[in-house]
Every structure is written in structure tokens, then in C-alpha cells.
Design an enzyme around this catalytic site. Sequence first.
Site, PDB file in Angstrom:
ATOM      1  N   GLU A 256      14.277  -6.634 -22.280  1.00 58.38           N
ATOM      2  CA  GLU A 256      13.754  -7.442 -21.173  1.00 58.38           C
ATOM      3  C   GLU A 256      12.252  -7.289 -20.889  1.00 58.38           C
ATOM      4  O   GLU A 256      11.826  -7.308 -19.732  1.00 58.38           O
ATOM      5  CB  GLU A 256      14.549  -7.166 -19.892  1.00 58.38           C
ATOM      6  CG  GLU A 256      16.047  -7.336 -20.055  1.00 58.38           C
ATOM      7  CD  GLU A 256      16.839  -6.961 -18.813  1.00 58.38           C
ATOM      8  OE1 GLU A 256      16.231  -6.819 -17.732  1.00 58.38           O
ATOM      9  OE2 GLU A 256      18.065  -6.816 -18.926  1.00 58.38           O
TER      10      GLU A 256
ATOM     11  N   CYS B 164      22.350   2.340 -14.602  1.00 63.71           N
ATOM     12  CA  CYS B 164      21.566   1.157 -14.252  1.00 63.71           C
ATOM     13  C   CYS B 164      20.525   0.930 -15.347  1.00 63.71           C
ATOM     14  O   CYS B 164      20.455   1.697 -16.315  1.00 63.71           O
ATOM     15  CB  CYS B 164      20.893   1.347 -12.885  1.00 63.71           C
ATOM     16  SG  CYS B 164      20.585  -0.214 -12.021  1.00 63.71           S
TER      17      CYS B 164
ATOM     18  N   HIS C 113      17.532   6.538 -11.517  1.00 68.75           N
ATOM     19  CA  HIS C 113      16.511   6.482 -10.476  1.00 68.75           C
ATOM     20  C   HIS C 113      15.895   7.846 -10.194  1.00 68.75           C
ATOM     21  O   HIS C 113      14.996   7.964  -9.369  1.00 68.75           O
ATOM     22  CB  HIS C 113      17.095   5.884  -9.194  1.00 68.75           C
ATOM     23  CG  HIS C 113      17.447   4.440  -9.337  1.00 68.75           C
ATOM     24  ND1 HIS C 113      18.727   4.017  -9.653  1.00 68.75           N
ATOM     25  CD2 HIS C 113      16.695   3.317  -9.253  1.00 68.75           C
ATOM     26  CE1 HIS C 113      18.739   2.700  -9.731  1.00 68.75           C
ATOM     27  NE2 HIS C 113      17.523   2.258  -9.495  1.00 68.75           N
TER      28      HIS C 113
ATOM     29  N   GLU D 221       0.811  -1.210   0.000  1.00 70.57           N
ATOM     30  CA  GLU D 221       0.000   0.000   0.000  1.00 70.57           C
ATOM     31  C   GLU D 221       0.848   1.265   0.000  1.00 70.57           C
ATOM     32  O   GLU D 221       0.485   2.267  -0.623  1.00 70.57           O
ATOM     33  CB  GLU D 221      -0.933   0.013   1.220  1.00 70.57           C
ATOM     34  CG  GLU D 221      -1.987  -1.081   1.226  1.00 70.57           C
ATOM     35  CD  GLU D 221      -1.551  -2.359   1.918  1.00 70.57           C
ATOM     36  OE1 GLU D 221      -2.425  -3.095   2.400  1.00 70.57           O
ATOM     37  OE2 GLU D 221      -0.332  -2.620   1.977  1.00 70.57           O
ATOM     38  N   LEU D 222       1.989   1.218   0.718  1.00 72.09           N
ATOM     39  CA  LEU D 222       2.841   2.404   0.774  1.00 72.09           C
ATOM     40  C   LEU D 222       3.417   2.725  -0.595  1.00 72.09           C
ATOM     41  O   LEU D 222       3.425   3.881  -1.020  1.00 72.09           O
ATOM     42  CB  LEU D 222       3.968   2.209   1.795  1.00 72.09           C
ATOM     43  CG  LEU D 222       4.896   3.414   1.987  1.00 72.09           C
ATOM     44  CD1 LEU D 222       4.127   4.625   2.498  1.00 72.09           C
ATOM     45  CD2 LEU D 222       6.038   3.078   2.943  1.00 72.09           C
ATOM     46  N   LYS D 223       3.909   1.723  -1.286  1.00 74.15           N
ATOM     47  CA  LYS D 223       4.464   1.912  -2.635  1.00 74.15           C
ATOM     48  C   LYS D 223       3.426   2.545  -3.561  1.00 74.15           C
ATOM     49  O   LYS D 223       3.713   3.524  -4.265  1.00 74.15           O
ATOM     50  CB  LYS D 223       4.908   0.563  -3.203  1.00 74.15           C
ATOM     51  CG  LYS D 223       5.241   0.586  -4.690  1.00 74.15           C
ATOM     52  CD  LYS D 223       5.358  -0.822  -5.256  1.00 74.15           C
ATOM     53  CE  LYS D 223       5.482  -0.821  -6.764  1.00 74.15           C
ATOM     54  NZ  LYS D 223       6.719  -0.206  -7.245  1.00 74.15           N
TER      55      LYS D 223
ATOM     56  N   GLY E 100      20.565  -2.709 -19.870  1.00 73.18           N
ATOM     57  CA  GLY E 100      19.813  -3.915 -20.217  1.00 73.18           C
ATOM     58  C   GLY E 100      18.325  -3.735 -20.369  1.00 73.18           C
ATOM     59  O   GLY E 100      17.755  -4.077 -21.396  1.00 73.18           O
TER      60      GLY E 100
ATOM     61  N   ARG F  18      10.493   1.073  -4.287  1.00 71.81           N
ATOM     62  CA  ARG F  18      10.992  -0.107  -4.996  1.00 71.81           C
ATOM     63  C   ARG F  18      10.898  -1.324  -4.080  1.00 71.81           C
ATOM     64  O   ARG F  18      11.524  -1.368  -3.016  1.00 71.81           O
ATOM     65  CB  ARG F  18      12.435   0.129  -5.437  1.00 71.81           C
ATOM     66  CG  ARG F  18      13.189  -1.101  -5.901  1.00 71.81           C
ATOM     67  CD  ARG F  18      12.760  -1.579  -7.253  1.00 71.81           C
ATOM     68  NE  ARG F  18      13.682  -2.587  -7.750  1.00 71.81           N
ATOM     69  CZ  ARG F  18      13.357  -3.551  -8.604  1.00 71.81           C
ATOM     70  NH1 ARG F  18      12.133  -3.609  -9.072  1.00 71.81           N
ATOM     71  NH2 ARG F  18      14.250  -4.418  -9.018  1.00 71.81           N
TER      72      ARG F  18
ATOM     73  N   ASP G  95      25.379  -9.649 -14.810  1.00 71.81           N
ATOM     74  CA  ASP G  95      25.311  -8.612 -13.778  1.00 71.81           C
ATOM     75  C   ASP G  95      25.625  -9.177 -12.395  1.00 71.81           C
ATOM     76  O   ASP G  95      25.072 -10.207 -11.998  1.00 71.81           O
ATOM     77  CB  ASP G  95      23.916  -7.989 -13.740  1.00 71.81           C
ATOM     78  CG  ASP G  95      23.628  -7.157 -14.982  1.00 71.81           C
ATOM     79  OD1 ASP G  95      24.569  -6.839 -15.710  1.00 71.81           O
ATOM     80  OD2 ASP G  95      22.438  -6.837 -15.215  1.00 71.81           O
TER      81      ASP G  95
END
Length: 760
Positions: free
Chosen positions: A487, A729, A697, A18-20, A435, A518, A602
Site C-alpha cells: 500500500e 493490524c 502500535h 502541532e501536538l502530533k 496489508g 494518530r 477490512d
Amino acid sequence: MAIKNHILGFPRIGLHRELKIAQENYWLKKITLNELLAVGRKIRKKNWKIQIESGLDYVTVGDFAWYDHVLNISMMINNIPKRHCINEKKLNLDTLFRIARGSKLTDKNCSASEMTKWFNTNYHYIVPEFTCDQNFCFSWKQIIEEVDEALSLGYPVKPVLLGPLTYLWLGKIKGIYFNKLDLLKKILSVYQEVLLELSLRKIKWIQIDEPILVLDLPEDWKKAFNYSYKVLNNNKIKILLATYFGDIHHNLEIINNLSVNGLHIDLIAGKYNLSQLHKNLNDKLLLSLGVINGRNIWKANILKWFHKLQSFMKIKNTFWISSSCSLLHVPLDISIEDNLTDFVKSWFSFGVQKCLELSILSRALNKKLDIQELDNWIKPIDEYKSSNIVNNTVVQERVSKISFDQIKRKNNFIIRSKIQKNELNLPILPTTTIGSFPQTKEIRKLRLDYKNRVINQKDYEKEIKIHIKNNIIQQEKLGLDVLVHGEPERNDMVEYFSEYLEGFVFTKYGWVQSYGSRCVKPPIIVGDISRITPITVKWSKFAQSLTKKPVKAMLTGPVTILCWSFPREDISKENISNQIALALRDEVLDLENSGINIIQIDEPALREGLPLRKKEWTNYLSWSVKSFKLCSSGVKDSTQIHTHMCYCEFNDIMPSIVDLDADVITIETSRSDMELLEFFKTFKYPNDIGPGVYDIHSPNIPTIKWIEKLLIKALQYISPERLWVNPDCGLKTRNWIETSLALQNMIQATINIRKNFLKK
């Protein structure tokens, strides 16, 4: 005599993340601040209720964080980087999110603060920034507000704060160099204010976490502990000093002289003889014993702990029992899982069940529960050991026959590099990505529909091919030199691979916070590991058929799969890693045989898995490097092996990174303004390297000038013949507009450097 129980912290994302969901909706302006705050209150209230109903003696308050608990302290003491300061009347959540994620403020680009791993876990924290002239004040009173919330509900409250010395240790100096300890007195004054506020609320105990006490500390830091806790001891509130992730034998002399009332030790990660420890410790200290593993999901053998602690009670009849560390690192509740059989589910304990384990154990020790209840709880442990899911003699024999020839490339890098340059014909400063490309709603829905059997395999693969084709088209339009398939078929870089490996099981709701919004769902290793079927060959081969440019295949390395899974506890990590490496070796050779000339393996978790004490590094680095080479070294000289690492401090293990013998390493450096490159003044990295030139990010779009500046800085340390250009990244969390604009600028900056900086 009374044995009390508590935990050091509880998962804070909510049962269904829920927080995400609320965080991301707030960032997208889909909900208001008040709606976001309401979600936080609901999660905290539920967490406290679980702890009390499970039978814990205290609820732990202050473990909740809107992004990260280290950032909580930065906010609490008003340690806000100047670039994130605007004309706000007081600090708020927008300030916190700016520090964590970066933002565009009027005419200045406010880059996010650096993010790195929390000790040797897969949790990331926002690195505090310190300057020599800064002051601090008690400006963010979240801890007090949450204590008031819990008290209003009638709960027995034990607040928790990250300790001042650990906070200082974790931070980085910005600008003119100085001793961080020079700031300690100012920071302690804020902690004193916090303790005063809590004592006014009649709080009996506060947990102050100082996990750096498991490290090898310099003398000045050791001395700073004695000073700090004299300052903080106000005799109105008792301090439980919490250590975890290792043992504290080497720092017992410091701890014995501290003005604290209790000490928490991690009996899972630390190696302790309790009776001997009791002799060496100040007898006035209340001991909190971390007996329930806060970092793994296996059911605890509470009967074994009962006998051990019952024996200890003859020496010391009053102590607490607890989780080894915060339960932040495990999922919330196994009972809701419907992706596992009841037989397999019975082996595991998540956050809720770990609270129950503590309750059962303490009641048994206090003679309020029959010992038979403990025996009933652990029956599944014996059933696991005898299960046919666990052992595979073919895998065990293959591991026993690993030879030196399997972990060595045919020729050294200098010879391989010449062959690869002729084969690949890449320009100077070749551009690539790490990637993944954006995971759109359409892609996520497609995978979910396939998983839920809404669509069949044929239709699913047809749609995946469309997304791969679009990724290739977009990369060719942008002008990247080495392409990836993007991907779209992958949910997570570890979970995806594990689904093709025998020996793993998977949860549906086993989410764990990695940072901010995340979350990851770590697979669980339950048995010997082997590859079921080729994993990436079909998609990589298809992508390569669409372009004349080289397509880089993407694999996750053995150490990272190990570290980002919940491992077995009945065999060594080295054994598990080698099993994974042999499975990946088969995949690498199949990729090469299908015509793929660049393969990236990786290993972002290589540094993370490093033991906290330096005396234990050699053994770990030896087997972890061996595992990487075991999966990568079977290829021809013409096949280029890449690896990628991010969000860790790599300087201290750079010789081991060299030992990996990857032809190219891509590594995160952008958040730290390429600080890592300073290391190359004295250390000459021998192979090719791609230091990340922008932070994926953050929603900020890097400018051409910004990237040019970083490339020029990189070229001071790395020759243009060995320098690659890439983000720091994968791009799965970004949208296509952000991705395209950022990559356009990266490529244009590279072209400009090629023309202007490198012209002869």
C-alpha cells in the site's frame, strides 16, 4: 432570564497537528520535555482564546490530553499498571507514554495497555486496568495546573473530568476476578480532593462526564450513581452531569435523585420532546441542551433550533446550550481550507464554526441579535439540497434493485474451503500480514510531490512500482506465505478509496485525533456514491506478477468507509452503506477477473457503528452485514475473502461476524493477551481465523517465545487447519527495522510450532 452557552470539549491536536508533531519528535528524542510541554501550553491557550472570541460564556478546561482523556484519569488517580512502574520520584509524561505505547525496561518487556473504541466513535482510549487490592491517590495534577493557567489569563473556567463511574465501567479486571465497584469508594476519595482544590479556586461549575448513563446499566451500577454523587456534592462547586451519544429516558429515575446541579443531554443523538422531558425531570436541575452536532461537520440549522428553544423558554426560561458532545470528533477550522470551493465550504462547520453557531443562537435567544442573522447562516443548507452534486438516479435505481442473490455466496464455507486449499496450496498455519508496510519519508514525499504536481503520473507510478517490488522482495526473504503489495500509494485506508468514489469531497486540513499522535482526515459524503474507475486492480495485478506466491488484494469495507467518513444527514446510513458496497462489488469482481485469488475487505468499524442500546442492535447488524456481503459475495468459490477487525469488543456480536461469511477473519487480540479466545470455549467460530499475535502500535519487538505462547494458547480453541498467523493490524506506522525483526520472530515462532507442537 439568560441563555448561556458552552462546549463539552475542544479539538486538542492544534490547527496543523502541532501536538502530533511534538509528541513524535519527543519520542524520537528530537525535542526536550520542556519543548513538548510548551507546545501543549500554546495549544491550550489558543483553544481558550478561540472559545472566548467566539462568544462562549465559559472556556472548557481539562479536555486537553497528551495521549487520551481516559488515560488522564488513570494518571490522576495513580492507576498505573505495575509493569510500568519504575523508580521515578513522581509520575511524569514518560509514565503516561509507557502505558500508552509500551516500552522496554531493563530486563522486562512492558507491553502497552489495551486500546479500544470510545463508545461508538472512531476515537480510541487506553483501557484502565484494575486489580482487587489496589489503592489510589491524587498523584497527577494536570487538571489543576491547567485551571490555574486559564484563570491566570482571566478566563471564566468550567473544568471537565471523566466521571468516576464511567471510568470504572471502561476499565478491565486483571488477575483475580472481583466486582469493579468495590474500588469506587477509593476512587471517589481522589475526586473529592480534586473538587476541593477547584473550589478553593472559586470555580463555580465543573462538568463531570458520565456517558454510560445512555447505556442499559445493571442494577448495582445504577445504585452506585446515587452513592457517588452524594459523596461528591460538597456544596462549594456546582456539578454539571454530562451525558451524550444517546438519550437517557430509561435512566431518568436515577438522574432525578442525584446530588447534582445540572444535566447535559445530547439532543442530536437522543430523541427528546423537551416539554415532556421538563415534566419528567427534577425542576431544580439546570439543563444544558446539546443542540450543535459534535460528531458531524454539517452546518447546523440554527433557525430551526431558535424556534424550538424559543418555545421551550416559555416553560423554562433559564438553560444552557452546548455542543452535543465534545468537539474532539470534528476538525478545528473550516476557514483555512483551500481544497474546497467556497460553495461547498459554506455547507460545513468545524470546531471554530460550531462555537460561533452557539454564540449566534444564544444571542438571538437573548434578544441581542436579529433573527435575520440566523437566516443568513443557514442559507447554504437550502443550496446544498438543490445542488446537482447530491443526486444520482443511476445509483438510486441500482440500490433499489438489490436482490437476495447478490448477498449470498454460491456454496457454504466447507465446500469453498476445500476448493481454496487446493487452489492456494498453503502450509498449515499460513502466515500473512494485515496489508500495509512502513510508510517511509520517501513514500510520503513521493505522494506529496505527485499531489502538488512536482512530478508527473508516469514518474510517480514508476516509483510506486519500485516500492511495491521492494515490499514483495522483503516478504519473500522473510518467508511469508501470503503476500501483500504494501500500500505505498495509499495515504489512509478510507480517504484513499473515497478519492475514487463519486459523492465524496476532501479537506486539506480537516484532521481529527484517532488516538495519541494518530490523526485521520475523514472524507465527507455529500452525494450519491459510485465508483469512478478501478481503484486497486493495477497495483494488485503488478504485485502478483512479481511472485509465484499468492498476493492478497486489500480493500476497505463499506461500513468502515461510512463510519470513518462524515456522512450525509439527509438519507439513512443503510442507504449510504449499500451505495458504497455496490461500488466495492465492482472492484472485487474486477480484482477476481485480473487473477487475484485472495481479497481482504477490512471492516474494523463494524462493531464501532453498533448502537449503544441493545434494543437497536438487530436493525443495525442486519443492514451492516448485508452491506459487507453485497460487496463480497459475487466471487467464485475459489476466491478467498478475508476481513480484518481491530480494537473493539467483538464477543457480543460474534454471531453477526459469522454471518459475514468471510473465508478468513484476522482480528486484534494481542494487547488483551488473546482474551477474545476465551469466548471460543463455548462459541465455535466456523471459518478460518487469524488472531493477531503481536501489537503493531507498540515499538516493542515481540520475542519468538512470546508469539509461541500466544499461538499455543490459540490452538487450544482453534484447530490448526483453520488458524492463520498475522500481526494484529497494518504495519504502516512502524519502521522497516522494527517490521523485519517482528515478522522474522513471528515466522520463526510459526515454524517452531509447526515442527514441535503440531508434529504427529
